[in-house]
Design a protein around this motif. Structure first.
Motif, PDB file in Angstrom:
ATOM      1  N   ARG A 134      -1.763  -8.303   0.274  1.00 18.37           N
ATOM      2  CA  ARG A 134      -0.953  -7.275   1.138  1.00 18.37           C
ATOM      3  C   ARG A 134      -1.445  -5.757   0.938  1.00 18.37           C
ATOM      4  O   ARG A 134      -1.393  -5.002   1.838  1.00 18.37           O
ATOM      5  CB  ARG A 134       0.553  -7.379   0.887  1.00 18.37           C
ATOM      6  CG  ARG A 134       1.448  -6.621   1.781  1.00 18.37           C
ATOM      7  CD  ARG A 134       3.097  -6.727   1.446  1.00 18.37           C
ATOM      8  NE  ARG A 134       3.730  -5.958   2.432  1.00 18.37           N
ATOM      9  CZ  ARG A 134       5.112  -5.847   2.047  1.00 18.37           C
ATOM     10  NH1 ARG A 134       5.642  -6.451   1.421  1.00 18.37           N
ATOM     11  NH2 ARG A 134       5.858  -5.171   3.188  1.00 18.37           N
ATOM     12  N   SER A 158       5.641 -12.313   1.865  1.00 17.48           N
ATOM     13  CA  SER A 158       5.926 -10.885   2.174  1.00 17.48           C
ATOM     14  C   SER A 158       5.962 -10.621   3.648  1.00 17.48           C
ATOM     15  O   SER A 158       6.462  -9.676   3.856  1.00 17.48           O
ATOM     16  CB  SER A 158       4.835 -10.186   1.184  1.00 17.48           C
ATOM     17  OG  SER A 158       3.728 -10.310   1.992  1.00 17.48           O
ATOM     18  N   ALA A 163       5.583  -6.894  -1.930  1.00 16.44           N
ATOM     19  CA  ALA A 163       4.303  -7.807  -2.543  1.00 16.44           C
ATOM     20  C   ALA A 163       4.424  -8.351  -3.936  1.00 16.44           C
ATOM     21  O   ALA A 163       4.404  -9.518  -4.064  1.00 16.44           O
ATOM     22  CB  ALA A 163       3.150  -6.912  -2.317  1.00 16.44           C
TER      23      ALA A 163
END
Length: 444
Positions: free
Chosen positions: A65, A300, A311
């Motif tokens: 992420r 997430s 994250a």
């Protein structure tokens, strides 16, 4: 009158020792160890070694992420998947080569070399952060190198444990031992998530350093087979049910055969069951590695109970899949021992994985409690057959009666089965990357 024979005086039990001063330098500096103490040390060191291998594979999933949000060119999910595929497509063919080398070379040195160099390769990916590199080619090459070096691990540790353990409880022992996979995943997730706040590069450098340190321990303290430290077909200690749990030391140690008497890949493929279990593992690892690389990212990006998580929080939550996997590995090993049916046990677990995955997809977002429960159940049924096939099944086939005791094939058979499974492991994350792009994921 004939004098009655004097009663036999039992000879004193020879003390445990290292025959001829052999063995790793670190072991030679310790007091003399018994056979069972050596086995416990082997289990502990190989457990630590492969836990560190898996811990060093977790950073890519934890930092996905962060890379997608702030590090070009990874805004495209398919490119995130490409780095996973680069690792796994080099890992799989590397496994076949590493397995044969493991049956030809000193397993202790081979494993130690793989751990130290794997640590350097993992840190290389993280170096891109500190050097400010945004070239996709750099990260792909780093993953290719890491995949090749990480392929040294699994054939080596399974062969070493197979050398020391055999018999009726192999499934349970190796099922418990195989918890290293999930322990490594959990540890890697926690370490990488904790380091993320200091910059995503540290999420690679720290696990890389840990596996390199583990390689040093292996080099100095691991005995890869009983003969290495003086046990074998003429064991230094008498063989009793108490000392060996009813197992034959000579069988566990390869009946005195030199480890360099290796079996070729084609002969190993001809062992009954190798191809079938290899194909079974292809599909088991396809699912397991999709979760390994994409579960934190999925968590997430999914509103669980109406809320999104960071994250780091997703990385912490994802470890529960591996907690379920630990239970699954132990349970599968125990059941297969009781039924004396490895294949049936693996099949039952894989069939039960199908509805568990469907339920996780359909209802996992309703609440955090539901998500946790279904995630752990999925981990149990996905990792159960994965653990069974890669440990007890591989060890059984590597000492199959068709070999007629003329050679050993533990590392080669393990490499064939896990190498084939790794092709599935490469395919799963690759497909997932394209599915996520097609689904129009928005990063936040």
């Amino acid at each position: 009158m004939t004098k009655p024979p004097a009663p036999a005086v039992p000879s004193p039990e020879p003390p445990p020792r290292l025959a001829g001063g052999r063995g790793p330098r670190g072991l030679r500096s310790l007091p003399a160890l018994s056979y069972n103490t050596h086995r416990a040390l082997v289990l502990g060191l190989t457990f630590l070694a492969y836990a560190l291998y898996h811990a060093s594979r977790k950073p890519p999933s934890i930092v996905k992420r962060e890379l997608a949000r702030s590090w070009p060119p990874f805004a495209d999910p398919a490119l995130l998947g490409a780095t996973d595929v680069a690792f796994l497509t080099s890992y799989s063919p590397g496994m076949f080569v590493a397995g044969h080398l493991g049956d030809c070379l000193d397993l202790r040195r081979f494993l130690a070399f793989g751990m130290v160099t794997s640590g350097a390769a993992v840190a290389l990916f993280g170096a891109g952060y500190f050097l400010g590199l945004h070239s996709l080619a750099f990260y792909v090459v780093a993953q290719v190198i890491a995949g090749l070096l990480q392929s040294t691990g699994w054939p080596s540790v399974v062969a070493i444990v197979g050398n020391w353990f055999c018999g009726r409880r192999r499934g349970l022992i190796m099922g418990v031992w195989n918890a290293h996979t999930s322990v490594g995943n959990i540890t890697g997730s926690l370490v990488a998530a904790a380091m993320l706040g200091y910059g995503w590069g540290w999420s690679f450098v720290v696990p890389g350093g840990l596996i390199a340190l583990g390689g040093v321990l292996v080099l100095f303290f691991l005995a890869p087979y009983p003969q290495y430290v003086g046990f074998g077909p003429s064991p230094i200690e008498p063989v009793t049910d108490e000392s060996t749990d009813g197992e034959d030391i000579s069988a566990a140690g390869g009946a005195g055969k030199d480890r360099r008497d290796a079996v070729g890949i084609f002969k190993a493929l001809a062992i009954p069951g190798v191809v079938i279990f290899a194909l079974c593992l292809f599909f088991a690892k396809l699912v397991a590695y999709t979760f390994l690389y994409w579960l934190p990212f999925y968590l997430s990006q999914t509103a669980i109970g109406g809320q999104h998580m960071s994250a780091a929080s997703a990385g912490y939550l994802s470890v529960l899949f591996d907690v379920g996997g630990i239970v699954g590995g132990v349970l599968a090993g125990f059941i297969s021992d009781q039924l004396n049916a490895r294949g049936t046990t693996a099949a039952i677990f894989m069939y039960l994985a199908i509805p568990s995955l469907f339920l996780f997809h359909a209802y996992g977002s309703t609440s955090k409690a539901t998500n946790i429960g279904l995630m752990m159940i999925s981990g149990l049924f996905v990792n159960g057959p994965y653990a069974l096939i890669t440990t007890a099944v591989s060890a059984d086939l590597g000492t199959h009666k068709s070999l007629k005791g003329d050679s050993r094939a533990l590392a080669t058979v393990t490499a064939i089965i896990d190498g084939t499974g790794s092709l599935g492991a490469a395919l799963g994350p690759f497909i997932t990357g394209f599915i996520s792009r097609k689904g129009g994921i928005q990063y936040s």
